[in-house]
Scaffold this motif. Sequence first.
Motif, PDB file in Angstrom:
ATOM      1  N   ASP A 100       0.830  -1.205   0.000  1.00  0.00           N
ATOM      2  CA  ASP A 100       0.000   0.000   0.000  1.00  0.00           C
ATOM      3  C   ASP A 100       0.865   1.254   0.000  1.00  0.00           C
ATOM      4  OD1 ASP A 100      -2.812   0.855   0.064  1.00  0.00           O
ATOM      5  OD2 ASP A 100      -2.277   1.794   1.968  1.00  0.00           O
ATOM      6  N   GLU A 128      -6.087  -3.143  -1.539  1.00  0.00           N
ATOM      7  CA  GLU A 128      -7.158  -3.597  -0.647  1.00  0.00           C
ATOM      8  C   GLU A 128      -6.945  -5.089  -0.402  1.00  0.00           C
ATOM      9  OE1 GLU A 128      -8.874  -1.196   0.480  1.00  0.00           O
ATOM     10  OE2 GLU A 128      -8.758   0.329  -1.087  1.00  0.00           O
ATOM     11  N   ARG A 139      -5.021  -6.225  11.830  1.00  0.00           N
ATOM     12  CA  ARG A 139      -5.332  -4.855  12.270  1.00  0.00           C
ATOM     13  C   ARG A 139      -4.363  -4.418  13.370  1.00  0.00           C
ATOM     14  NH1 ARG A 139      -9.640  -3.275   9.510  1.00  0.00           N
ATOM     15  NH2 ARG A 139     -11.465  -4.620   9.212  1.00  0.00           N
ATOM     16  N   TRP A 187      -1.137  -3.258  11.754  1.00  0.00           N
ATOM     17  CA  TRP A 187      -1.320  -1.965  11.087  1.00  0.00           C
ATOM     18  C   TRP A 187      -1.421  -0.792  12.059  1.00  0.00           C
ATOM     19  CZ3 TRP A 187      -5.738  -3.770   7.297  1.00  0.00           C
ATOM     20  CH2 TRP A 187      -5.164  -4.524   6.260  1.00  0.00           C
ATOM     21  N   ASP A 188      -1.743  -1.069  13.323  1.00  0.00           N
ATOM     22  CA  ASP A 188      -1.932  -0.016  14.321  1.00  0.00           C
ATOM     23  C   ASP A 188      -0.579   0.474  14.822  1.00  0.00           C
ATOM     24  OD1 ASP A 188      -3.022   1.706  16.168  1.00  0.00           O
ATOM     25  OD2 ASP A 188      -3.601   0.140  17.591  1.00  0.00           O
ATOM     26  N   ALA A 224       2.361   1.305   9.275  1.00  0.00           N
ATOM     27  CA  ALA A 224       0.979   1.659   8.976  1.00  0.00           C
ATOM     28  C   ALA A 224       0.825   1.777   7.461  1.00  0.00           C
ATOM     29  CB  ALA A 224       0.609   2.983   9.638  1.00  0.00           C
ATOM     30  N   HIS A 229      -3.229   4.119   3.460  1.00  0.00           N
ATOM     31  CA  HIS A 229      -4.628   4.465   3.672  1.00  0.00           C
ATOM     32  C   HIS A 229      -5.267   3.337   4.468  1.00  0.00           C
ATOM     33  CE1 HIS A 229      -5.742   1.443   0.728  1.00  0.00           C
ATOM     34  NE2 HIS A 229      -7.009   1.795   0.770  1.00  0.00           N
ATOM     35  N   ASP A 230      -6.504   3.526   4.865  1.00  0.00           N
ATOM     36  CA  ASP A 230      -7.204   2.489   5.619  1.00  0.00           C
ATOM     37  C   ASP A 230      -7.559   1.353   4.660  1.00  0.00           C
ATOM     38  OD1 ASP A 230      -7.108   3.885   8.014  1.00  0.00           O
ATOM     39  OD2 ASP A 230      -9.010   4.910   7.643  1.00  0.00           O
ATOM     40  N   ASP A 260     -14.609  -5.028   6.357  1.00  0.00           N
ATOM     41  CA  ASP A 260     -14.987  -3.782   5.679  1.00  0.00           C
ATOM     42  C   ASP A 260     -15.756  -4.043   4.391  1.00  0.00           C
ATOM     43  OD1 ASP A 260     -13.379  -2.033   7.461  1.00  0.00           O
ATOM     44  OD2 ASP A 260     -11.703  -3.125   6.563  1.00  0.00           O
ATOM     45  N   ARG A 299     -16.021   5.525   0.898  1.00  0.00           N
ATOM     46  CA  ARG A 299     -15.512   4.164   0.824  1.00  0.00           C
ATOM     47  C   ARG A 299     -16.552   3.168   1.325  1.00  0.00           C
ATOM     48  NH1 ARG A 299     -11.652   2.327   3.658  1.00  0.00           N
ATOM     49  NH2 ARG A 299     -10.710   0.976   2.124  1.00  0.00           N
TER      50      ARG A 299
END
Length: 306
Positions: free
Chosen positions: A92, A100, A137, A140-141, A165, A168-169, A190, A306
């Motif tokens: 990413d 994604e 997750r 990524w935090d 990180a 983007h989310d 998501d 999104r």
Amino acid sequence: MPDYGHDLLFGSFITPSNAAPQDVVALARESEAAGLDLVTFQDHPYQSRYLDTWTLLSYVAARTERVRLSGNVINLPLRPPAVLARAAASLDLLSGGRFELGLGAGGFWDAIEAMGGRRLTPGQAVDALGEAIDVIRGVWDAGNRERLRVDGAYYQVDGAKRGPAPAHDIGIWLGAYKPRMLRLTGSKADGWLPSLPYVRSLDELADANAIIDEAAADAGRAPAAVRRLLNIGGRFGPSGDGLLSGPPEQWAEQLAALTLEYGFSAYILMGDDPAVLQVYGREVAPAVRELVAAERAATGTPGTGR
């Protein structure tokens, strides 16, 4: 079912054949040239006729500029979640926020076991996927200075450093059909990413949406937090009575109905014909967007991005 208000996405689902690798990359570039938003590849690491999907995604990211990229879906049993999380964040970052994460619990267990993976029952595979999402997750935090610890039955992380990180989310989209997977989708994911050829009826889509919505509400989430994506197939030709079997304007009307009545907002076309991708991106996608925008304006449906 409601229109959840997401922006519309259109993508391709390209076979990662290793017989002619540059043809696969060319189809990804054709997808971008046709105006599509997303390029995806199936992930079967045990399939010797296919390129490794993660390597392919990385290479295609370097050969494109705008399209988002995803596995459709990444084979979790052969890709440890902590390593996968760092690989996803890295891709990413390198692609400027274009990755994604489509994830699957696994299914071809003989082949998975032959490659060194652990054989799981369907129920165990769902539980393992839920643990994996927590691990991903957690990695990524990166702003959390506490070491990551997940003490699961299938995945354990004991004091790992977090990060990087992502840019983007990153969306975590689950390929799901049965109730337990659908409930996991509603509670933790998501996006929901089924394939239309595997669905027996539109009523089945509606029932699955209801399960996801209920699970989302039980987890304190809005149902619209879960994007609804759909792998589709069809043919362009004379008008007919079937779904996605007719001219581009018929496709547009039918896909718009799937958005407005069943809540889907991303349509990923399966197939390797560049001419079909051109028609899909240049004719179908704009027409669907126009139809949906007009109906949303008339009904006052708010957008959710999104």
